[in-house]
Write a protein that holds these residues in place. Structure first.
Motif, mmCIF file in Angstrom:
data_model
loop_
_atom_site.group_PDB
_atom_site.id
_atom_site.type_symbol
_atom_site.label_atom_id
_atom_site.label_comp_id
_atom_site.label_asym_id
_atom_site.label_seq_id
_atom_site.Cartn_x
_atom_site.Cartn_y
_atom_site.Cartn_z
ATOM 1 N N LEU A 163 -0.420 -6.503 -6.352
ATOM 2 C CA LEU A 163 0.152 -5.515 -7.268
ATOM 3 C C LEU A 163 -0.894 -4.989 -8.247
ATOM 4 O O LEU A 163 -0.955 -3.781 -8.514
ATOM 5 N N VAL A 164 -1.724 -5.892 -8.777
ATOM 6 C CA VAL A 164 -2.782 -5.456 -9.701
ATOM 7 C C VAL A 164 -3.774 -4.555 -8.988
ATOM 8 O O VAL A 164 -4.176 -3.499 -9.507
ATOM 9 N N TYR A 165 -4.172 -4.957 -7.794
ATOM 10 C CA TYR A 165 -5.138 -4.175 -7.021
ATOM 11 C C TYR A 165 -4.576 -2.806 -6.658
ATOM 12 O O TYR A 165 -5.272 -1.779 -6.805
ATOM 13 N N ALA A 166 -3.325 -2.762 -6.189
ATOM 14 C CA ALA A 166 -2.730 -1.488 -5.790
ATOM 15 C C ALA A 166 -2.520 -0.573 -6.985
ATOM 16 O O ALA A 166 -2.823 0.632 -6.922
ATOM 17 N N PHE A 204 -1.666 -0.730 -1.306
ATOM 18 C CA PHE A 204 -0.880 -1.958 -1.236
ATOM 19 C C PHE A 204 -1.073 -2.650 0.115
ATOM 20 O O PHE A 204 -1.067 -3.879 0.202
ATOM 21 N N ASN A 205 -1.239 -1.873 1.169
ATOM 22 C CA ASN A 205 -1.433 -2.429 2.518
ATOM 23 C C ASN A 205 -2.906 -2.558 2.897
ATOM 24 O O ASN A 205 -3.200 -2.936 4.041
ATOM 25 N N ASN A 206 -3.807 -2.247 1.989
ATOM 26 C CA ASN A 206 -5.230 -2.221 2.326
ATOM 27 C C ASN A 206 -5.745 -3.619 2.676
ATOM 28 O O ASN A 206 -5.381 -4.613 2.038
ATOM 29 N N PHE A 207 -6.587 -3.667 3.687
ATOM 30 C CA PHE A 207 -7.142 -4.938 4.150
ATOM 31 C C PHE A 207 -8.659 -4.896 4.272
ATOM 32 O O PHE A 207 -9.361 -5.793 3.792
ATOM 33 N N TYR A 217 -11.577 -7.462 2.567
ATOM 34 C CA TYR A 217 -12.081 -8.456 3.516
ATOM 35 C C TYR A 217 -13.572 -8.305 3.752
ATOM 36 O O TYR A 217 -14.300 -9.307 3.853
ATOM 37 N N LEU A 218 -14.054 -7.062 3.820
ATOM 38 C CA LEU A 218 -15.480 -6.844 4.055
ATOM 39 C C LEU A 218 -16.317 -7.117 2.812
ATOM 40 O O LEU A 218 -17.480 -7.512 2.923
ATOM 41 N N LEU A 219 -15.747 -6.924 1.618
ATOM 42 C CA LEU A 219 -16.510 -7.139 0.395
ATOM 43 C C LEU A 219 -16.529 -8.600 -0.023
ATOM 44 O O LEU A 219 -17.592 -9.161 -0.330
ATOM 45 N N SER A 234 -2.301 -8.847 2.524
ATOM 46 C CA SER A 234 -2.777 -8.454 3.852
ATOM 47 C C SER A 234 -3.883 -9.382 4.345
ATOM 48 O O SER A 234 -3.923 -9.743 5.531
ATOM 49 N N VAL A 235 -4.794 -9.792 3.452
ATOM 50 C CA VAL A 235 -5.833 -10.747 3.837
ATOM 51 C C VAL A 235 -5.215 -12.105 4.131
ATOM 52 O O VAL A 235 -5.638 -12.811 5.062
#
Length: 312
Positions: free
Chosen positions: A94-97, A248-251, A255-257, A268-269
């Motif tokens: 939620l914070v990230y989105a 919100f659905n970003n993965f 994951y790459l960072l 998602s991760v």
């Protein structure tokens, strides 16, 4: 006799109109059937299969021998809600989105306003602003990882050499800088999308309203607040909804960072870890279903309040 003859006289026309409507209906069904088929195969069936998997105790190693419908259970959802780290991952999501959405729209708005007036080379500058959005995410995360590396990254080199930092900062491996860094990366990568939408809306806005406000003595801040911003609010509302859903659905970015470490594990991760690292298909499907449910609830709240106020 005349009435019955009149009715019989109208029957062929009525049957003709019904046949015409039936042909048009069949033609319409033939036109939309490819789209319906694609949606069923690519959207509906995977969702239904995910729902079925969420209620089954299924491991990756037993996927080939398992049937389509097994013994249904709620243990996966109990495992999800009671497992350590789920609620913190949901809060992080939620914070990230929210932060990524607000920051990307804000930066896109600033860029659209800054490049609104014509000047030599404006087209080239606008085109260059699209690079973060069209660049491959693997290449972009690699460049950011090298730049932010605490040993040889240029950011820490400038910070310790020119800005007076006492020691290099591990931006991607410590709390809370890791979460702030991935939010900044999301802002940098997504703001061109908002920039395009807002630039198009600004170009469609009538210039006479702003000219009238300036003639009446309005300051630039008042012109933006009372003239420009109200015209942009519907576009900003749509951007906020779309960007929030996608973020919100970003993965891949997180994951790459960071791989989900240092307090950046979003749902998602976590779903990916349950599926690949643990091989627990049922628990991974249950978490994905919970993620979709939370998103549906948030979007519904948006439509009930924000969208209603915008229409009013």
């Amino acid at each position: 006799m005349s009435v019955s003859q009149g009715v019989r006289g109208r029957e062929p026309g009525a049957r003709g109109r019904t046949a015409q409507q039936w042909r048009e209906a069949r033609f319409g069904l033939a036109l939309i059937s490819p789209t319906v088929l694609i949606v069923l195969v690519l959207v509906v069936l995977p969702i239904l299969w995910t729902v079925l998997l969420a209620f089954q105790d299924l491991r990756l190693i037993r996927l080939r021998t398992a049937g389509l419908i097994g013994d249904f259970t709620l243990d996966n959802f109990v495992k999800v809600f009671t497992s350590p780290g789920f609620w913190s991952s949901l809060a992080t999501t939620l914070v990230y989105a929210t932060g990524g959405t607000a920051a990307s729209i804000g930066l896109g708005l600033v860029a659209a306003l800054a490049l609104r007036r014509g000047f030599r080379g404006r087209t080239l500058v606008r085109a260059s602003l699209l690079l973060p959005y069209v660049a491959p995410v693997v290449a972009a995360t690699f460049v950011w990882g090298v730049m932010l590396n605490p040993q040889f990254g240029i950011v820490n080199e400038v910070g310790t050499g020119l800005l007076g930092w006492n020691e290099p900062i591990p931006f991607l491996s410590q709390r809370p800088t890791a979460l702030l860094t991935v939010i900044v990366f999301e802002m940098w990568r997504s703001f061109p999308f908002a920039f395009l939408f807002l630039t198009a809306r600004l170009q469609a806005a009538p210039a006479s309203l702003e000219e009238a406000a300036r003639v009446d003595g309005a300051t630039p801040t008042q012109v933006f607040r009372h003239v420009v911003l109200p015209q942009l609010l519907p576009t900003i509302a749509v951007l906020a909804l779309l960007r929030f859903i996608w973020t919100f659905n970003n993965f891949d970015d997180i994951y790459l960072l960071t791989g989900g470490g240092a307090g950046t594990q979003v749902i998602s991760v976590r779903v990916f870890d349950f599926l690949v690292s643990r091989g627990d298909i049922g628990a991974a499907s249950a978490q994905a279903l919970v993620l979709a449910t939370v998103l549906v609830v948030l979007v519904t709240v948006y439509y009930r309040f924000a969208a209603k106020e915008e229409v009013a």
